[in-house]
Design a protein around this motif. Structure first.
Motif: not given
Length: 812
Positions: A507-513, A531-537, A584-588, A596-600
């Motif tokens: 899942a992606p993660s929010l930037l900046p923290r 957002a940062a995601d370790t997956d690729t296209d 502040v929570p943000v859903i990415v 895939l979603s992530n609440r950051s």
């Protein structure tokens, strides 16, 4: 009568010539007289020309002057000296007295006094032998004057020539001359040039040199292989047959003789001519054997497998001798080359490409050898310049190899453990050996794989993860080892490359923290988020950013606006928000399938800003969550900490001052390092007195504090008034003894409310019993007898005081 000097027909020193002007008809008579024998006896007389005067009325033709012939004098004359040459006179000597003189080089100029003249008789002499090689001619002038020194005749020129004699031998510049000629040269070939120089006159036979050869060494093939031009000194060949391999050098003695080579009258000299016969390539190289053999291990390079030997009679280590080997058949691929040994001229057959026993068990090579320089004209190549070389290939145990190395396969990440990926097997190149291969794992960084040791099947032992740190550019590499059972055993390695296809498992993660924003809305206020995601296209962006619906205050105070597929802006929805830190929570959500979603959580500091939109310092502190009470508490803590440091410094200074003033009974003049304390009175030693220990008990009275004399106190008691560093000593000794001192210290301790407990250690200015220095009673101070303490004066200034106290006399 004048004599014509143009003809010199008389012998040397017997020609009489008179120089004067006369008639033309008198010449014939004078010549006849000169030719007669009677005229030759006296020496030559040279007359000054007569000066004719012309009448003012009659004009007469002046008689032409005679040319004075040169005077010839042979060199190296044996004398006797002085030797008369000529006689000079003037026809006016009949009337007046004449004085004669000569001038010029050899007379009055260096070399002086070679020639002289009798001033009265006019006879000219040569005074010593002449050397033509030093000077070949002289030019003098004869003068005639009267007794008053006045010139009576015009000076006449005298030319004296030194006649050459053969007194010099021909000389060679060098005693040894070096020349060369190619072997096989034809007759008449120029070899070298010799020249000798003779200092005698080369226009005469004395200086004409002729050359001839006296001897030749060796005489092979004939004694006269060379001749020399008698006039020029050029040496040329006479006959054919020069062969360097038989005779490499000739020595010739050449003689030079003057007098045109006349051996009876001429002078001679000799020189040696060394003639080297230079090599030409007239001997082709010859291999010493028709066949050569060798062997080579397979898969080896840069090893010598055979050695070819050759014979060449030409000049060693020259292009005519250096051998060049070539393989003309039997090696189409070029496994071998032949290197020439520069010292021995041997040919070293060397492997340059590895050979394979399974493909070629032996090689049959044909080798030809030539010289570095081409053969001379007319020389045919030898049949022995070609040989055969047989090379056997030795079979060795070769390591197994993986046909495809590296081997690449593709799998999706997330492959579970126990999945068979592929079979990674190796082949044994030794087809003629029955061997088996076993496999093992050599390198597996993540420990994801295992290999069957007999068939090479690759099986996973863990889940493959493309996002692992061991995966580089989506490729995971592992290395495996294949070992055969040959003797000795051989092994080969192979690399397996697994290309991991990405799946959307992260899942992606929010930037900046963390970030900050102004408390009031302005036109440019907002926080750019991504957002940062370790997956690729295609399992990454574009991303979707949204605020959760719970709690409701999030969407009431904040809003998110999309900028592009990767960025969005978080900003305030209200006009004003109280400064502080807000989570502040943000859903990415990414774009994978399925997504895939992530609440950051992003921590936002809301703070007051200046006119440029930057947070102020006070605002940053307030935004950090610190109120006024917290700030005051922090300041109070800082003040307390500084106070504690100040109290500690003052306490340390007090302790230092007490340490300096505790030496109550010590004389400031004494050094405390001597461990000797001086008290106010002398008395018996500590061991000579008995004390009542009850005196150490706590008294009930406090009078000792009031009546305590100045300067006497406990070392751990705070001083009431400032005191000097050292206690003030009374003028007269204290009437009490050590017991009084102890009692005073006891009373001070019992009545001090700040004193330590009873069982605490109290420090007094008292050394205590059992001193290591012993009792002063050992000095026998109580003895009534007379003692001499003068020896204490020799112990130093500190014992001198004791000597003064105990040895002062009865009146003291």
């Amino acid at each position: 009568r004048g004599v014509n000097p143009r003809r010199d027909v008389s012998p040397l020193f017997n020609n009489q010539i008179r120089v004067e002007q006369g008639k033309e008809g008198e010449r014939k008579e004078e010549e006849e007289v000169k030719a007669s024998p009677e005229f030759q006896a006296p020496p030559t007389v040279i007359m000054f020309p007569r000066q004719r005067e012309m009448s003012s009325k009659v004009l007469r033709r002046q008689k032409r002057d005679w040319v004075i012939p040169p005077i010839n004098v042979p060199e190296n004359s044996r004398g006797p000296f002085p030797q008369m040459l000529v006689s000079i006179r003037s026809d006016q000597d009949r009337n007046i007295s004449i004085r004669y003189s000569i001038t010029g080089v050899g007379a009055d100029q260096p070399p002086n006094e070679v020639f002289s003249i009798d001033p009265v008789a006019g006879k000219m002499f040569v005074t010593k032998p002449l050397d033509r090689e030093k000077r070949s001619s002289y030019h003098l002038r004869a003068h005639a004057v009267n007794m008053n020194g006045e010139r009576v005749e015009s000076p006449i020129d005298l030319y004296i020539y030194v006649i050459d004699m053969n007194d010099n031998r021909p000389e060679f510049k060098n005693q040894v001359y070096n020349g060369s000629v190619d072997e096989g040269s034809k007759p008449g070939t120029f070899v070298m040039h010799l020249a000798a120089f003779d200092n005698d006159d080369n226009t005469t036979a004395n200086g004409m040199v002729r050359y001839r050869i006296l001897s030749q060494t060796p005489h092979s093939p004939i004694p006269n292989m060379f001749t020399i031009n008698s006039e020029t000194g050029d040496i040329v060949t006479v006959a054919a047959g020069l062969d360097r391999e038989k005779v490499s050098q000739y020595s010739i003695i050449v003689q030079a003789t003057d007098m045109e080579g006349n051996l009876n009258f001429g002078l001679s000299n000799t020189a040696t001519a060394i003639i080297s016969v230079t090599d030409i390539n007239d001997n082709p190289p010859e291999l010493t054997s028709r066949t050569f053999s060798g062997e080579v291990p397979e898969n080896r390079v840069n090893v010598v497998v055979a050695n070819l030997t050759v014979i060449d009679r030409d000049q060693p280590h020259s292009p005519n001798w250096n051998a060049v080997y070539r393989i003309i058949s039997g090696d189409p691929i070029g496994h071998f080359t032949i290197i020439t040994d520069q010292h021995t001229n041997d040919g070293m057959v060397t492997v340059v490409k590895p050979v394979d026993f399974e493909q070629n068990r032996a090689f049959m090579l044909t080798v030809v050898v030539n010289n570095q320089a081409p053969l001379a004209s007319g020389i045919q190549s030898s049949l022995q310049s070609t040989s055969g070389v047989t090379i056997s290939v030795v079979d060795i145990n070769e390591p197994p190899y993986f046909p495809t190395n590296p081997k690449s396969i593709r799998f999706e990440e997330g492959v579970p453990a126990g999945t068979s990926l592929t079979t990674f097997s190796a082949s044994d190149p030794d087809r003629f050996m029955q061997q088996s291969i076993r496999y093992s794992k050599l390198a597996d960084p993540a420990d994801w794989l295992s290999i069957n040791n007999t068939n090479g099947q690759i099986i996973t032992t863990a889940t493959l993860d493309r996002e692992s740190i061991y995966v580089k550019n989506n490729i995971y590499e592992a290395t495996f080892l294949a070992v055969d059972n040959g003797s000795p055993m051989a092994s080969g390695t192979g690399t397996l490359q697994i290309y991991l296809i990405d799946v959307n498992d992260n899942a992606p993660s929010l930037l900046p923290r963390e970030s900050q924003i102004c408390e009031r809305i302005n036109r440019n206020a907002g926080i750019n988020i991504t957002a940062a995601d370790t997956d690729t296209d295609p399992n990454v962006g574009p991303f979707v950013f949204e605020l959760p619906t719970f709690p409701a205050s999030i969407r009431r105070n904040w809003t998110v606006s999309r900028l592009n597929g990767d960025y969005a802006r978080l900003s305030l929805r209200t006009q004003y928000l109280e400064p502080g830190v807000y989570e502040v929570p943000v859903i990415v959500t990414d774009s994978g399938n399925p997504p895939l979603s992530n609440r950051s959580i992003i921590k936002v500091k809301v703070c007051p800003c200046d006119e440029n939109g930057d947070c102020t310092l006070v605002g940053a502190v307030a935004a950090a969550g610190l109120g006024t009470g917290a700030i005051i508490a922090i300041l109070i803590c800082i003040i307390i900490l500084l106070s504690m440091v100040l109290v500690f410094v003052l306490w340390m200074k007090r302790r230092e001052k007490e340490r300096q003033t505790k030496q109550l009974l010590i004389d400031p003049e004494d050094d405390v390092r001597d461990n000797i304390l001086k008290y106010d009175e002398e008395g018996g030693g500590e061991e000579d007195q008995d004390y009542d220990l009850s005196q150490l008990q706590q008294p009930d009275s406090l009078e000792h504090i009031i009546s305590k004399p100045p300067g006497v106190r406990r070392v751990d008691e705070r001083p009431i008034i400032p005191e000097s560093q050292y206690p003030i000593r009374p003028v007269v000794p204290h009437p009490g003894d050590i017991g009084d001192f102890i009692n005073e210290g006891l009373r001070a301790a019992d009545n001090d409310p700040t004193a330590p407990p009873y069982d605490s250690l109290l420090v007094f200015d008292y050394e205590g019993s059992g001193s290591t220095v012993g009792s002063v009673s050992s000095l026998n101070s109580s003895s009534t007898g007379d003692q001499d303490y003068d020896y204490l004066n020799d112990w130093g200034p500190r014992f001198k005081k004791l000597a003064d106290m105990y040895g002062g006399g009865d009146d003291e």
